[in-house]
Motif scaffolding. Structure first.
Motif, PDB file in Angstrom:
ATOM      1  N   SER A 195      33.189  45.542  48.991  1.00 54.30           N
ATOM      2  CA  SER A 195      33.690  46.003  47.611  1.00 54.30           C
ATOM      3  C   SER A 195      34.594  44.943  46.897  1.00 54.30           C
ATOM      4  O   SER A 195      35.488  44.457  47.794  1.00 54.30           O
ATOM      5  CB  SER A 195      34.301  47.314  47.351  1.00 54.30           C
ATOM      6  OG  SER A 195      34.938  47.611  46.334  1.00 54.30           O
ATOM      7  N   ARG A 196      34.413  44.705  45.681  1.00 58.56           N
ATOM      8  CA  ARG A 196      35.515  43.839  44.944  1.00 58.56           C
ATOM      9  C   ARG A 196      36.585  44.552  44.202  1.00 58.56           C
ATOM     10  O   ARG A 196      37.370  44.120  43.523  1.00 58.56           O
ATOM     11  CB  ARG A 196      34.815  42.760  44.285  1.00 58.56           C
ATOM     12  CG  ARG A 196      34.239  41.675  44.696  1.00 58.56           C
ATOM     13  CD  ARG A 196      33.375  40.753  43.883  1.00 58.56           C
ATOM     14  NE  ARG A 196      34.158  40.687  42.589  1.00 58.56           N
ATOM     15  CZ  ARG A 196      34.917  39.617  42.545  1.00 58.56           C
ATOM     16  NH1 ARG A 196      34.883  38.528  43.582  1.00 58.56           N
ATOM     17  NH2 ARG A 196      35.367  39.098  41.293  1.00 58.56           N
ATOM     18  N   THR A 197      36.326  46.040  44.321  1.00 57.08           N
ATOM     19  CA  THR A 197      37.229  47.011  43.256  1.00 57.08           C
ATOM     20  C   THR A 197      38.742  46.499  43.389  1.00 57.08           C
ATOM     21  O   THR A 197      39.500  46.272  42.478  1.00 57.08           O
ATOM     22  CB  THR A 197      36.902  48.205  43.555  1.00 57.08           C
ATOM     23  OG1 THR A 197      35.511  48.449  43.218  1.00 57.08           O
ATOM     24  CG2 THR A 197      37.915  49.072  42.697  1.00 57.08           C
ATOM     25  N   ARG A 198      39.269  46.637  44.588  1.00 57.19           N
ATOM     26  CA  ARG A 198      40.715  46.696  44.616  1.00 57.19           C
ATOM     27  C   ARG A 198      41.122  45.183  44.453  1.00 57.19           C
ATOM     28  O   ARG A 198      42.303  44.771  44.083  1.00 57.19           O
ATOM     29  CB  ARG A 198      41.122  47.043  46.034  1.00 57.19           C
ATOM     30  CG  ARG A 198      40.924  48.505  46.262  1.00 57.19           C
ATOM     31  CD  ARG A 198      41.544  48.944  47.534  1.00 57.19           C
ATOM     32  NE  ARG A 198      41.243  50.591  47.574  1.00 57.19           N
ATOM     33  CZ  ARG A 198      41.233  51.093  48.876  1.00 57.19           C
ATOM     34  NH1 ARG A 198      41.987  50.308  50.071  1.00 57.19           N
ATOM     35  NH2 ARG A 198      41.125  52.315  48.892  1.00 57.19           N
ATOM     36  N   PHE A 199      40.166  44.183  44.875  1.00 56.32           N
ATOM     37  CA  PHE A 199      40.603  42.820  44.512  1.00 56.32           C
ATOM     38  C   PHE A 199      40.902  42.586  42.995  1.00 56.32           C
ATOM     39  O   PHE A 199      41.695  41.842  42.676  1.00 56.32           O
ATOM     40  CB  PHE A 199      39.657  41.633  45.283  1.00 56.32           C
ATOM     41  CG  PHE A 199      39.966  40.313  44.834  1.00 56.32           C
ATOM     42  CD1 PHE A 199      40.701  39.510  45.310  1.00 56.32           C
ATOM     43  CD2 PHE A 199      38.830  39.804  43.905  1.00 56.32           C
ATOM     44  CE1 PHE A 199      41.011  38.200  44.923  1.00 56.32           C
ATOM     45  CE2 PHE A 199      39.037  38.368  43.659  1.00 56.32           C
ATOM     46  CZ  PHE A 199      40.033  37.795  44.048  1.00 56.32           C
ATOM     47  N   ASP A 221      30.779  51.612  44.289  1.00 53.64           N
ATOM     48  CA  ASP A 221      31.576  51.979  45.477  1.00 53.64           C
ATOM     49  C   ASP A 221      31.160  53.352  46.136  1.00 53.64           C
ATOM     50  O   ASP A 221      30.400  53.607  46.912  1.00 53.64           O
ATOM     51  CB  ASP A 221      32.969  51.815  45.428  1.00 53.64           C
ATOM     52  CG  ASP A 221      33.689  50.510  45.271  1.00 53.64           C
ATOM     53  OD1 ASP A 221      32.833  49.644  45.196  1.00 53.64           O
ATOM     54  OD2 ASP A 221      35.198  50.308  45.202  1.00 53.64           O
ATOM     55  N   TYR A 233      37.165  47.020  51.772  1.00 58.78           N
ATOM     56  CA  TYR A 233      37.883  46.081  50.844  1.00 58.78           C
ATOM     57  C   TYR A 233      38.394  44.810  51.891  1.00 58.78           C
ATOM     58  O   TYR A 233      39.361  44.677  52.431  1.00 58.78           O
ATOM     59  CB  TYR A 233      38.968  46.773  50.459  1.00 58.78           C
ATOM     60  CG  TYR A 233      38.693  48.121  49.613  1.00 58.78           C
ATOM     61  CD1 TYR A 233      38.084  47.871  48.347  1.00 58.78           C
ATOM     62  CD2 TYR A 233      38.632  49.217  50.454  1.00 58.78           C
ATOM     63  CE1 TYR A 233      37.563  49.179  47.636  1.00 58.78           C
ATOM     64  CE2 TYR A 233      38.143  50.137  49.796  1.00 58.78           C
ATOM     65  CZ  TYR A 233      37.734  50.484  48.221  1.00 58.78           C
ATOM     66  OH  TYR A 233      37.177  51.514  47.946  1.00 58.78           O
ATOM     67  N   GLU A 236      41.937  43.269  52.489  1.00 58.06           N
ATOM     68  CA  GLU A 236      42.961  44.288  53.008  1.00 58.06           C
ATOM     69  C   GLU A 236      42.510  44.091  54.643  1.00 58.06           C
ATOM     70  O   GLU A 236      43.377  44.392  55.462  1.00 58.06           O
ATOM     71  CB  GLU A 236      42.719  45.638  52.702  1.00 58.06           C
ATOM     72  CG  GLU A 236      43.042  45.989  51.315  1.00 58.06           C
ATOM     73  CD  GLU A 236      42.860  47.392  50.690  1.00 58.06           C
ATOM     74  OE1 GLU A 236      42.634  48.100  51.589  1.00 58.06           O
ATOM     75  OE2 GLU A 236      43.099  47.393  49.625  1.00 58.06           O
TER      76      GLU A 236
END
Length: 325
Positions: A195-199, A221, A233, A236
């Motif tokens: 996933s690229r969400t948190r980045f 996600d 992620y 992390e």
């Protein structure tokens, strides 16, 4: 090559109206008489290849040759090309250049690696983490503004030429790194979604990286989570943990880009690339190259926007189900 000159490195912007190239780099290996060694140059600069063109002189000036002669490095070394600061490009460009280290007769001979910096002087811990499984604690020189003469330098042919060719030697290096870097207690999920969400959420609102993101990335996600994927992620995790997660996976999925290039470290399995606003309907060239040399079955799921411009999750779910069920 004996008495090889490693030129100074430089980079800068190109200010003109054309969309590419937008930047330039300098840095190559030369003979002791000042002639360029063609295999040492990084090709590229067109299309989506970072829009960076190489601008080395064909012959070094006497001034630069003299400066290099004032900085002599003894012993045998391996030239690693460009020390790429982009995660995906480091995997497919820098790392494969270390293929001579897989040959027993060369692996123990070299004192370390020498490379040219790319467009940034910044060094990342993950770069060292990727090469240490191959070179151990030997030295790494990243040449910047000071040229040097290396007493003996091994200059390998490049396994990956963007959009042109890729050699099985690249896959050999990735396999060796994957076998050596992953922690002993690594978990082994069968399905992994990168996933690229948190980045993306961590980026400034005007960052270029946001242009490729999905407005509903959290919902994407969730969809993969519901379909039995472990949602990861990558930023992390340590590099070792990232490689460990994908190495034995049966399916690795994610948006096209650097994180999905981790598929290079898979032992086998399938790859699912999600399109975005940059690559709506076509596989990213580097991902296609990785799949080709790894003999991976790869599928591209095109980006179809809903009425808000977000990823149409319903359509994505239907296509995903047809692939994995």
């Amino acid at each position: 090559m004996d008495d090889a000159i490693v030129s100074r490195a430089a980079s800068g912007s190109i200010n003109w109206k054309e969309p590419a190239p937008r930047s330039c780099i300098r840095g190559a290996v030369y003979t002791d008489s000042g002639d360029i060694v063609d295999d040492s140059e990084r090709p590229g600069g067109t299309g989506s290849d970072l829009r960076v063109v190489t601008v080395n002189p064909r012959h070094l000036t006497g001034k630069e040759r003299k400066e290099a002669a004032d900085h002599v490095v003894r012993g045998p070394w391996l030239y690693a090309g460009s020390w790429m600061q982009q995660f995906g490009h480091f995997i497919v460009e820098t790392l494969p250049n270390l293929w001579p280290l897989l040959r027993d007769e060369e692996a123990g001979a070299v004192r370390g690696l020498v490379a040219h910096r790319f467009t940034s002087r910044r060094r990342h811990p993950w770069q060292d983490a990727m090469v240490r499984p191959l070179i151990g604690e030997r030295e790494i020189h990243v040449v910047d503004s000071t040229p040097a003469t290396y007493e003996r330098l091994m200059i390998p042919s490049r396994p990956y030429l963007y959009r042109t060719a890729i050699s099985p030697r690249a896959a050999e290096v990735w396999k060796c790194v994957a076998d050596r870097i992953a922690p002993e207690d690594a978990s082994h999920p069968s399905r992994v979604f990168l996933s690229r969400t948190r980045f993306v959420d961590s980026l400034p609102k005007d960052a270029p990286g946001r242009a490729r993101s999905y407005a509903n990335s959290g919902a994407v996600d969730d969809l993969f989570r519901q379909r039995g994927f472990m949602v990861v992620y990558p930023e992390e995790l340590t590099v070792a943990d990232q490689v460990g997660l994908v190495r034995d996976a049966e399916i690795v999925a994610g948006a096209g880009g650097s994180a999905l290039h981790l598929a290079a470290f898979m032992r086998s399995g399938r790859v699912i690339e999600l399109g975005d606003k940059r690559s709506r309907t076509n596989l990213i060239a580097t991902q296609r190259a990785i799949a080709a040399v790894k003999s991976q079955l790869i599928v591209h799921l095109p980006f179809h926007a809903d009425f808000r411009g977000a990823f149409d999750v319903g359509s994505l779910d239907e296509r995903l189900a047809s692939i994995i069920d």
